[in-house]
Design a protein around this motif. Sequence first.
Motif, short mmCIF file in Angstrom:
data_model
loop_
_atom_site.label_atom_id
_atom_site.label_comp_id
_atom_site.label_asym_id
_atom_site.label_seq_id
_atom_site.Cartn_x
_atom_site.Cartn_y
_atom_site.Cartn_z
N ASN A 1 84.51 92.05 126.31
CA ASN A 1 83.87 93.35 126.57
C ASN A 1 84.08 94.32 125.41
OD1 ASN A 1 82.91 92.49 129.05
ND2 ASN A 1 84.66 93.30 130.19
N LEU A 2 85.30 94.35 124.88
CA LEU A 2 85.58 95.24 123.74
C LEU A 2 84.76 94.83 122.51
CD1 LEU A 2 89.46 95.63 124.06
CD2 LEU A 2 87.73 97.38 124.50
N SER A 3 84.72 93.53 122.25
CA SER A 3 83.98 93.03 121.11
C SER A 3 82.49 93.35 121.23
CB SER A 3 84.18 91.51 121.00
OG SER A 3 83.31 90.95 120.06
N ARG A 4 81.94 93.10 122.41
CA ARG A 4 80.52 93.36 122.64
C ARG A 4 80.20 94.85 122.49
NH1 ARG A 4 75.76 91.44 122.67
NH2 ARG A 4 74.39 91.81 124.43
N LEU B 1 79.13 99.99 117.05
CA LEU B 1 79.81 100.36 115.81
C LEU B 1 79.57 99.40 114.64
CD1 LEU B 1 83.15 101.57 117.40
CD2 LEU B 1 81.30 102.98 116.47
N LEU B 2 78.69 98.44 114.80
CA LEU B 2 78.28 97.63 113.65
C LEU B 2 77.04 98.27 113.04
CD1 LEU B 2 78.79 93.86 114.56
CD2 LEU B 2 80.17 95.31 113.08
N PRO B 3 76.78 98.00 111.76
CA PRO B 3 75.64 98.64 111.08
C PRO B 3 74.31 98.36 111.76
CG PRO B 3 77.03 97.48 109.51
CD PRO B 3 77.54 97.13 110.86
N LYS B 4 73.55 99.41 111.93
CA LYS B 4 72.22 99.30 112.54
C LYS B 4 71.17 98.94 111.48
CE LYS B 4 73.55 100.95 116.61
NZ LYS B 4 74.92 100.52 116.72
N ARG B 5 71.50 99.17 110.23
CA ARG B 5 70.61 98.81 109.12
C ARG B 5 71.38 97.95 108.14
NH1 ARG B 5 68.92 104.87 108.33
NH2 ARG B 5 71.15 104.84 108.48
N ARG B 6 71.47 96.66 108.46
CA ARG B 6 72.23 95.71 107.66
C ARG B 6 71.26 94.81 106.90
NH1 ARG B 6 76.84 91.70 110.05
NH2 ARG B 6 77.21 90.51 108.15
N LEU B 7 71.54 94.59 105.65
CA LEU B 7 70.67 93.76 104.81
C LEU B 7 70.82 92.29 105.19
CD1 LEU B 7 68.67 93.73 102.43
CD2 LEU B 7 70.65 93.41 100.92
N LEU B 8 69.70 91.69 105.61
CA LEU B 8 69.65 90.27 105.95
C LEU B 8 68.44 89.66 105.26
CD1 LEU B 8 70.41 90.45 109.79
CD2 LEU B 8 71.98 89.75 107.98
N ASP C 1 91.54 86.79 132.08
CA ASP C 1 91.38 88.25 132.14
C ASP C 1 91.45 88.84 130.73
OD1 ASP C 1 91.07 88.21 134.87
OD2 ASP C 1 93.19 88.64 135.29
N LYS C 2 92.37 88.31 129.93
CA LYS C 2 92.51 88.77 128.54
C LYS C 2 91.23 88.48 127.76
CE LYS C 2 95.38 87.94 124.43
NZ LYS C 2 96.52 87.15 123.91
N GLY C 3 90.67 87.29 127.96
CA GLY C 3 89.44 86.92 127.27
C GLY C 3 88.27 87.80 127.67
N ARG C 4 88.20 88.12 128.96
CA ARG C 4 87.13 89.00 129.46
C ARG C 4 87.25 90.39 128.84
NH1 ARG C 4 87.75 87.51 134.06
NH2 ARG C 4 86.12 85.96 134.12
N LEU C 5 88.46 90.91 128.80
CA LEU C 5 88.69 92.23 128.19
C LEU C 5 88.29 92.23 126.72
CD1 LEU C 5 89.89 95.13 128.24
CD2 LEU C 5 92.09 94.09 127.64
N THR D 1 73.58 93.46 115.87
CA THR D 1 74.26 94.34 116.83
C THR D 1 74.06 93.84 118.26
OG1 THR D 1 72.38 95.83 117.04
CG2 THR D 1 74.04 96.36 115.35
N ASP D 2 73.06 92.99 118.46
CA ASP D 2 72.82 92.39 119.78
C ASP D 2 72.17 91.02 119.56
OD1 ASP D 2 72.49 91.79 122.41
OD2 ASP D 2 70.95 93.29 122.80
N PRO D 3 72.96 90.06 119.08
CA PRO D 3 72.37 88.76 118.75
C PRO D 3 71.83 88.01 119.96
CG PRO D 3 74.77 88.67 118.58
CD PRO D 3 74.40 90.10 118.83
#
Length: 196
Positions: free
Chosen positions: A157-160, A166-173, A150-154, A182-184
């Motif tokens: 979900n928070l990480s995802r 909240l990760l950069p939408k325009r990140r230099l790669l 349950d802790k891992g699922r929580l 943001t959605d690998p």
Amino acid sequence: MKFRSFFGFNVLFFGLLLVIYVAHVNWIKVDVVFYAAIADAVLAACLAFAVLLLPIGRAFNPFEKLQLFVIWLLMGYSFAISVPTVIDRSLSFYILEKIAQRGGGIRQDAMSDVFTKEYMKEHRLVDVRLTEQIESGTVVIENGCVRLTDKGRLLSNLSRSFRMNLLPKRRLLMGEYSDDLTDPFRFGVRAFDYGC
């Protein structure tokens, strides 16, 4: 007088932290590097605080002593996450070390092979990360199946949610700005069935 005492007690804390950390990593079993470094930091802060309570710490009032203890805990946390944990987990440091090992240069088109054929094996990456997750209580292994708790699922979900919002939408790669990270999973291969 107070500044000199403040400086001296900080030197004491860092000295204790260094001695405890070096002793721990050399002579005591470690389950997870980050947790071990945190424990070392807490122990060093407690020992330094005990010395602070002696007459030698009379330059500080009780509130200042408490502040110093909290500062040491925060500095210990910063050390734990910024030094041993980063070096232990960092792909960036691995890249630098691998390039140095190979005489100072590796072809760019071979870097993916270095990661998949060397990094995973040399650093026992799967074993290390599974051990960390088990020790953190986020996964369990039952009959050869790695399952979220349950802790891992929580946390997943928070990480995802954080990653997507909240990760950069325009990140230099590699010379281009992208939102790929943001959605690998959007480009992930779904042809393999690993489910259990």
